[in-house]
Design an enzyme around this catalytic site. Structure first.
Site, PDB file in Angstrom:
ATOM      1  N   ARG A  50       0.849  -1.206   0.000  1.00  0.00           N
ATOM      2  CA  ARG A  50       0.000   0.000   0.000  1.00  0.00           C
ATOM      3  C   ARG A  50       0.881   1.252   0.000  1.00  0.00           C
ATOM      4  O   ARG A  50       0.542   2.269  -0.563  1.00  0.00           O
ATOM      5  CB  ARG A  50      -0.968  -0.005   1.193  1.00  0.00           C
ATOM      6  N   TYR A 102     -16.798  17.682 -14.473  1.00  0.00           N
ATOM      7  CA  TYR A 102     -17.244  16.293 -14.413  1.00  0.00           C
ATOM      8  C   TYR A 102     -18.224  16.097 -13.242  1.00  0.00           C
ATOM      9  O   TYR A 102     -17.943  16.518 -12.109  1.00  0.00           O
ATOM     10  CB  TYR A 102     -16.009  15.384 -14.265  1.00  0.00           C
ATOM     11  N   ASP A 174      -7.514  19.862 -13.254  1.00  0.00           N
ATOM     12  CA  ASP A 174      -7.872  18.550 -13.795  1.00  0.00           C
ATOM     13  C   ASP A 174      -7.549  18.598 -15.290  1.00  0.00           C
ATOM     14  O   ASP A 174      -8.226  19.276 -16.067  1.00  0.00           O
ATOM     15  CB  ASP A 174      -9.375  18.286 -13.543  1.00  0.00           C
ATOM     16  N   LYS A 199      -8.534   7.664 -18.802  1.00  0.00           N
ATOM     17  CA  LYS A 199      -8.875   8.232 -20.112  1.00  0.00           C
ATOM     18  C   LYS A 199      -7.672   8.194 -21.056  1.00  0.00           C
ATOM     19  O   LYS A 199      -7.207   7.126 -21.402  1.00  0.00           O
ATOM     20  CB  LYS A 199      -9.434   9.637 -19.894  1.00  0.00           C
TER      21      LYS A 199
HETATM   22  C1  LIG Z   1     -12.648  15.397 -16.322  1.00  0.00           C
HETATM   23  C2  LIG Z   1     -12.750  14.204 -15.422  1.00  0.00           C
HETATM   24  N1  LIG Z   1     -12.199  14.246 -14.198  1.00  0.00           N
HETATM   25  C3  LIG Z   1     -12.269  13.197 -13.349  1.00  0.00           C
HETATM   26  C4  LIG Z   1     -12.933  12.040 -13.698  1.00  0.00           C
HETATM   27  C5  LIG Z   1     -13.012  10.896 -12.709  1.00  0.00           C
HETATM   28  O1  LIG Z   1     -12.130   9.896 -13.057  1.00  0.00           O
HETATM   29  P1  LIG Z   1     -12.367   8.318 -12.740  1.00  0.00           P
HETATM   30  O2  LIG Z   1     -13.592   7.917 -13.492  1.00  0.00           O
HETATM   31  O3  LIG Z   1     -11.109   7.698 -13.244  1.00  0.00           O
HETATM   32  O4  LIG Z   1     -12.547   8.190 -11.280  1.00  0.00           O
HETATM   33  C6  LIG Z   1     -13.521  11.951 -14.957  1.00  0.00           C
HETATM   34  C7  LIG Z   1     -14.259  10.723 -15.333  1.00  0.00           C
HETATM   35  O5  LIG Z   1     -14.987  10.714 -16.293  1.00  0.00           O
HETATM   36  C8  LIG Z   1     -13.434  13.062 -15.840  1.00  0.00           C
HETATM   37  O6  LIG Z   1     -13.993  13.036 -17.052  1.00  0.00           O
END
Ligand SMILES: Cc1ncc(COP(=O)(O)O)c(C=O)c1O
Length: 383
Positions: A50, A102, A174, A199
């Site tokens: 971990r 998101y 992000d 992604k």
């Molecule tokens: C812009 C963005 N940030 C964060 C996330 C969250 O990521 P995860 O689905 O890997 O937890 C997503 C998921 O679609 C996203 O599109």
């Protein structure tokens, strides 16, 4: 690795050292939960998985290299990476976040962290003055996505970073939609870059994972402490998949961008299509900033139909054959999504509509298939 090495070369070599025990060119998947110690406290730098794992370490080093940062940390999902950043805060602290982001980030902020006394203010981040106006003595973090999910709005990272520095506020970007191939927020003054590695970094829709990258050693220590204490770490197999994905990020992104440009322009000229959201259009309100801070405009596009009804949108969503109807984005295959009922369903309808996310909005993650085939698919689905 030296920053003088060109970006495409860095993506291939990031974090890649031959395995010390065998010389294996690819990082082995260290599928282990613990490490044998010679004597209590006498070990090879690995005690318990971990806290440390060699496959994860190689990935974390690679994440730092590709974002021009000093330190990378990998998490079991993008949301877990976001969760770790918010855990830097204390009850009473305030966060200024974008009003278009998101849905899962919004859900984490409102449904989990608000009850611990952290306050979130949502503003339109296309104008830095809106952020300035929201700053109070309690503001500790600015959270921005650019381009935003799903409306493709652009935040001027350098301008927000200057404002954040002036007020001693952390800035976290992000960078999921852009990927490090298109944009490097740390170079523009951000303190932390966050990714849903699920992604573009992974790139093949085969793993869920998140990442944070930073330059400050103290911040790295705090976030590492949260990572090991809260335990949202990715398994070694998943780390291997993202490491492998990073090696072809530049090649994939060039194709995503080229296909994205062709499809955005085709959609815009289609008689049945209303507004098309893509930052590469010269009349996009964020075009000048996008040109300044991004290397290209990416493969994410949203659009509305002239018949602005859920029914018309549903018909298109269920008629594509190459574009698969699915959540997520950034894989080699094209996806089509309905934010209002899928990725952004956790945002209350009134809030969504107020911020421009209509019921009929359709989001495309343009893959790297042949552009003509993708257009033919959209043509038959839109009718
Ligand atoms: C812009 C963005 N940030 C964060 C996330 C969250 O990521 P995860 O689905 O890997 O937890 C997503 C998921 O679609 C996203 O599109």
């Amino acid at each position: 690795m030296s920053k003088a090495i060109k970006q495409d070369t860095r993506f291939i070599h990031a974090g890649a050292e031959p395995d010390p025990s065998t010389g294996a060119i690819m990082t082995p998947i260290y599928q282990t939960s613990t490490y044998v110690q010679e004597a209590p406290g006498k070990n090879k730098g690995y005690e318990y998985a971990r806290s440390q794992n060699p496959t994860r370490k190689a990935l974390e080093d690679a994440l730092a290299v590709i974002e021009n940062g000093k330190y990378g940390l990998a998490f079991s999902s993008g949301v877990a990476a976001t969760d770790a950043v918010i855990k830097l805060l204390m009850p009473g602290d305030e966060v200024i976040a974008g009003n278009d982001m998101y849905g899962g980030t919004y859900r984490l902020f409102t449904k989990i962290f608000e009850k611990f006394g952290i306050k979130f203010l949502y503003v339109n981040m296309q104008d830095v003055n809106n952020i300035k106006a929201a700053i109070t003595s309690q503001t500790k973090l600015i959270w921005t996505e650019t381009p935003t999910n799903p409306l493709m709005n652009i935040t001027d990272i350098a301008a927000v970073a200057a404002l954040a520095k002036q007020h001693h506020i952390l800035l976290c970007v992000d960078n999921t939609f852009a990927s490090p191939y298109l944009q490097n927020p740390l170079d523009l003054g951000a303190d932390i870059v966050m990714h849903s590695s699920t992604k573009y970094l992974g790139g093949h829709s085969d793993t869920i994972q998140g990442a944070l990258v930073m330059n400050d050693a103290g911040l790295r220590e705090q976030l590492y402490f949260i990572q090991k204490s809260c335990g949202a770490v990715p398994g070694p197999m998943d780390c291997f998949l993202v490491l492998r994905g990073i090696k072809t990020l530049h090649v994939r992104m060039k194709e995503h961008c080229a296909n994205g440009a062709v499809i955005a322009r085709w959609l815009r000229n289609h008689p049945k299509i209303g507004k098309v959201y893509w930052p590469g259009f010269e009349d996009h309100p964020g075009y000048a900033v996008a040109r300044k801070q991004m290397r290209d405009f990416g493969g994410m596009i949203s659009f509305e139909l002239k018949d602005d009804s859920v029914e018309a949108a549903m018909k298109v969503l269920s008629s594509t054959k190459l574009f698969s109807l699915a959540e997520s984005l950034g894989g080699v295959e094209s996806l089509i999504n309905h934010p209002a009922s899928m990725t952004h369903a956790s945002i209350p309808k009134a809030e969504r509509i107020k911020n421009g996310l209509s019921d009929s909005l359709i989001r495309l993650s343009v893959g790297i298939e042949d552009a003509e085939d993708l257009i033919d698919d959209l043509k038959q689905a839109i009718g």
